[in-house]
Design an enzyme around this catalytic site. Structure first.
Site, short mmCIF file in Angstrom:
data_model
loop_
_atom_site.label_atom_id
_atom_site.label_comp_id
_atom_site.label_asym_id
_atom_site.label_seq_id
_atom_site.Cartn_x
_atom_site.Cartn_y
_atom_site.Cartn_z
N ASN A 5 0.87 -1.23 -0.18
CA ASN A 5 -0.18 0.14 -0.07
C ASN A 5 0.79 1.19 0.00
OD1 ASN A 5 -1.72 1.93 0.46
ND2 ASN A 5 -2.15 1.43 2.57
N LYS A 7 0.35 4.28 -0.25
CA LYS A 7 -0.33 5.36 0.37
C LYS A 7 -0.25 6.61 -0.58
CE LYS A 7 0.19 3.50 4.63
NZ LYS A 7 0.15 3.73 6.08
N HIS A 90 -9.42 1.16 4.76
CA HIS A 90 -8.23 1.58 5.34
C HIS A 90 -8.46 2.47 6.61
CE1 HIS A 90 -4.03 2.58 6.30
NE2 HIS A 90 -3.67 1.44 5.78
N GLU A 92 -6.81 4.73 7.78
CA GLU A 92 -6.48 6.26 7.42
C GLU A 92 -7.71 6.76 6.64
OE1 GLU A 92 -2.89 5.62 5.34
OE2 GLU A 92 -1.99 4.96 7.64
N GLU A 162 -5.64 -4.94 10.47
CA GLU A 162 -4.56 -3.87 10.68
C GLU A 162 -4.81 -3.28 11.91
OE1 GLU A 162 -2.56 -2.87 6.85
OE2 GLU A 162 -4.33 -1.49 7.11
N GLY A 168 2.17 2.17 10.82
CA GLY A 168 3.20 3.32 10.61
C GLY A 168 3.97 3.63 11.95
N SER A 208 3.24 -2.27 10.42
CA SER A 208 4.55 -2.14 10.74
C SER A 208 5.24 -3.57 10.25
CB SER A 208 5.17 -1.80 12.12
OG SER A 208 4.61 -0.25 12.21
C1 PEP Z 1 -0.85 0.17 6.08
O1 PEP Z 1 -0.98 1.27 5.87
O2 PEP Z 1 -1.48 -0.64 5.70
C2 PEP Z 1 0.23 -0.56 6.94
C3 PEP Z 1 0.21 -1.58 7.30
O3 PEP Z 1 1.39 0.49 6.87
P1 PEP Z 1 2.93 0.10 7.75
O4 PEP Z 1 3.18 -1.03 7.26
O5 PEP Z 1 3.67 1.34 7.54
O6 PEP Z 1 2.61 -0.07 9.15
#
Ligand code: PEP
Length: 245
Positions: A5, A7, A90, A92, A162, A168, A208
């Protein structure tokens, strides 16, 4: 599956360069590989990756099918670029753009109606985990946006657990925390659609996940791969995560 992803990162030229690097390296992956890119990259990235084992996802789509919605991008438009998947729900999008379970339900239906396969994200925030409410939150997210679907439609969905506190932040769920939640999610699917559908559903972990911890996370029986944010922006890291699956 290992899905990236991107973003709101990488301009078109940078995105094509990254997709080109992946194209060189991903020849015979042991799992499905998907990259989620900004809308404006989709058509060019799909063209570049045609005939390769790398699939392409949008990171969102509109909750309306067409018309006077300035700046929005419909599921039909996404499909017309050659993309096969669409990341929806997501955290976000939920947090910054106020996407509710009802809005996401409409997006899922439009994605499916246009032949896109949703990668649907669910997960609790830190306060909810601290209060021990993570199972209730995830259950409500599934019930609010997905469990009305027919079995055939639900089979098109990939889920991504998630935990928002892990996205992040460098804080990863422990393999045990991930496994516990993934097993719970699979049990909810089994209650609604039966064991065969539950067993066939791909449930990704995201938060992460990186080239160092991926193998340990993916070793869990109910963790079927990862949705990768930051580490999907660097070819070597993303390739190492694909290799860990
Ligand atoms: C994501 O945005 O779906 C995600 C898992 O981000 P990160 O791997 O940076 O934590």
């Amino acid at each position: 599956m290992v899905a990236g992803n991107w973003k709101m990162n990488k301009n078109l030229q940078e995105g094509l360069a990254l997709a080109g690097e992946l194209k060189q390296q991903v020849k015979n992956p042991a799992c499905a590989v998907v990259i989620g890119t900004p809308f404006i990259h989709l058509a060019s990235v799909c063209e570049l990756l045609k005939g390769t084992p790398i699939h392409v996802a949008a990171e969102n789509c509109a909750d309306k099918d067409k018309g006077a919605f300035t700046g929005e991008v419909s599921a039909e438009m996404v499909k017309s670029t050659g993309a096969e998947y669409c990341i929806l729900g997501h955290s976000e999008r939920r947090a910054y753009y106020h996407e509710t379970p009802a809005i996401l339900k409409d997006k899922v239906e439009l994605a499916l109606a246009n032949g896109l396969k949703p990668i649907f994200c669910i997960g609790e925030v830190k306060e909810e985990r601290e209060a021990g409410r993570q199972n209730d939150v995830v259950k409500a997210q599934l019930e609010g946006s997905l469990f009305h679907l027919s079995e055939d439609a639900f089979r098109q969905i990939t889920l991504a657990y998630e935990p928002v506190w892990a996205i992040g932040t460098g804080l990863t769920a422990t393999p045990a925390q991930a496994q516990e939640m993934h097993a719970f999610i699979r049990s909810l699917i089994a209650e609604h659609y039966g064991k065969a559908v539950a067993d066939d559903t791909t449930i990704l972990y995201g938060g992460s996940c990186n080239e160092k911890n991926a193998a340990e996370l993916f070793a869990n029986p109910d963790v079927d791969g990862g949705l990768i944010g930051g580490a999907s922006l660097v070819a070597e890291k993303f390739l190492a995560i694909i290799a860990a699956r």
